[in-house]
Design a protein around this motif. Sequence first.
Motif: not given
Length: 259
Positions: A3-8, A14-19, A23-27, A40-44
Amino acid sequence: MTAEDAASSHGQNLVKSADRALIILELLSRGRHRLSDIAETLRLPLSSVHGLLGTLVHRGFAEFDPTTRTYGLGLKAWTVGQGYTGHRDIVGLALPLMERLAQQTGETVQLSRLDGIENVYIAIAESPQPMKLVSAVGMRLPAHSVALGKALLAGLSDDEVAARYEDVKLERFTDNTITDLAELLARLDEVRRDGYSVDDEEYIVGCRCLAVPIRDHAGEVVAGMSVSAPTPRCGPDWTEATKAPLTEVVEAIHHQLRH
């Protein structure tokens, strides 16, 4: 990609929490998941994902099933999705023609758009035959591995394609899948020259596909249309026999988009 990679990788503002929530909605759009699987999937961290899911459930964008302990999309996600009208005009124009083409060719006809490096189906006319390709509106497939994806990617410049695939591994699905960016760019050059793309068992063994890009009044590729068939029904003249009626339908849509 985390998720961090996608944001950067998409910019600084970008607002990290919104991003992360998006990403969770897309999943969740791809199916129901447990909290631990999402983390685990998003490594958060579990705590972060739990908080974000709680907010999404509270706002109606996600729902929690206490029986299966899984999360899925909520009704609000569907409601918001209905507000997107970006492809409704082209679907309205194309679907009647797609249904006739499916009857004419006896094969499945699909309409899609490009989202990043994914081919997203926005309309489908199913083959009238018992043995046929099965897909669904909203399904996403890697663009490099399917005819529609290559038809859409060919509408971009080589530099744009290279930028989209920077640090991306081209996944192999069959022995025929393109897994090298240079080879993909060469294939896209052929698509631009020929006006159509093919998928000869590149994503699924036993399935062939031919796709043609759809352009708007300005000549920009806005969608693609394909005919897909089981390989046993594809004789030596299948490409030429399929390209003619498919191109005719695409030209009809192009003409309507210009007026």
